[in-house]
Design a protein around this motif. Structure first.
Motif, PDB file in Angstrom:
ATOM      1  N   VAL A   1      61.763 -30.140 138.952  1.00 27.03           N
ATOM      2  CA  VAL A   1      61.934 -30.014 140.404  1.00 27.03           C
ATOM      3  C   VAL A   1      63.343 -30.463 140.744  1.00 27.03           C
ATOM      4  N   GLY A   2      64.035 -29.679 141.558  1.00 33.03           N
ATOM      5  CA  GLY A   2      65.403 -30.046 141.906  1.00 33.03           C
ATOM      6  C   GLY A   2      65.747 -29.722 143.342  1.00 33.03           C
ATOM      7  N   LYS A   3      66.855 -30.312 143.811  1.00 32.22           N
ATOM      8  CA  LYS A   3      67.411 -30.024 145.126  1.00 32.22           C
ATOM      9  C   LYS A   3      68.717 -29.296 144.905  1.00 32.22           C
ATOM     10  N   GLY A   4      68.970 -28.240 145.669  1.00 28.67           N
ATOM     11  CA  GLY A   4      70.177 -27.471 145.412  1.00 28.67           C
ATOM     12  C   GLY A   4      70.809 -26.870 146.640  1.00 28.67           C
ATOM     13  N   ASN A   5      72.042 -26.442 146.428  1.00 28.54           N
ATOM     14  CA  ASN A   5      72.797 -25.635 147.389  1.00 28.54           C
ATOM     15  C   ASN A   5      73.442 -24.518 146.588  1.00 28.54           C
ATOM     16  N   GLY A   6      73.770 -23.435 147.249  1.00 20.54           N
ATOM     17  CA  GLY A   6      74.396 -22.330 146.534  1.00 20.54           C
ATOM     18  C   GLY A   6      73.482 -21.809 145.438  1.00 20.54           C
TER      19      GLY A   6
END
Length: 246
Positions: A30-35
């Motif tokens: 599970v991760g948090k991202g942008n782009g």
């Protein structure tokens, strides 16, 4: 696909994503991202075969089986702050044992998964009922959280303390953090810190030795857990321990 267009990235804003193993359908990260952050892990696994982690090894196993990692978005259109909170909640719900994440996420120590009793104790702990037993209150140096294991809490409480003979009058030790009792132990015996104990080298050359107790959880005193003893410490009092009835 290994990247979002600039338009899609702009519309997604911050997001929380899942990496899924197509062989069994399990979420393994599970991760948090942008782009295009969601795609970077597979690129890292294939681009640097020397890099090692459980996550990258899992991705390589998937590719070796002739398949591709499945990417899913759990939530998008978020602020960074909200995305971090969603990420942490998802990691706690799925469980670290089931994931290849190395850390649990933001603020789990203060706002993570916990019982309602613990939540009340953090926000508005009721005052401890009158303590009638002979007790030492130990303000443990580590920050307590619901995620702390029983072993970690015991280790932080049982030693090592600069105590005098008065310690022998205590029957119980209470682990206190931020003014709230987190566990209660029955004291079976005391001993001085010795070579090999945690931070034993700090005693070299000092006349006053530190002590630790051996004991076990006192189930008969569980009514003291999650109650406040702040009123028993004077304002500005810095001592890491306090005797009660002994």
């Amino acid at each position: 696909m290994n990247a979002f267009t600039s338009y899609v990235s702009e519309q997604l804003k911050a997001y929380v994503y899942l990496l899924i193993d197509p062989r069994d359908g399990e979420v393994f990260y599970v991760g948090k991202g942008n782009g295009s952050r969601v795609f970077d892990h597979a690129l890292d696994a294939l681009g640097d075969e020397e890099a090692a982690s459980d996550k990258l090894d899992r991705i390589r196993e998937i590719h070796a089986a002739g398949q591709e990692v499945e990417h899913q978005l759990l939530r998008f259109g978020l602020t960074d702050r909200t995305a971090f909170e969603v990420e942490a909640a998802a990691i706690q719900l799925l469980g670290m044992d089931e994931l290849t994440n190395k850390v649990q996420g933001h603020h789990v120590w203060l706002r993570g998964r916990m019982t309602t009793d613990v939540a009340i104790s953090i926000l508005a702990a009721p005052q401890v009922p009158e303590i009638k037993e002979r007790v030492i209150l130990f303000r443990i140096p580590r920050l307590w959280s619901p995620e702390m294991s029983a072993e970690e809490l015991y280790e932080a409480t049982q030693g090592w303390w600069t105590l005098g003979p008065r310690r022998n009058g205590a029957d119980y030790a209470f682990a206190v953090n931020r003014g709230v009792i987190r566990e209660v132990y029955r004291i079976d015996s005391w001993r001085q810190r010795q070579r090999g104990d945690r931070d034993w080298e700090h005693d070299i050359g000092k006349s006053r030795k530190r002590w630790g107790f051996s004991g076990e959880v006192a189930d008969e005193l569980t009514h003291y857990r999650n109650t406040s003893v702040r009123h028993l410490f004077k304002q500005g009092e810095s001592s890491p321990f306090k005797y009660v009835n002994c």
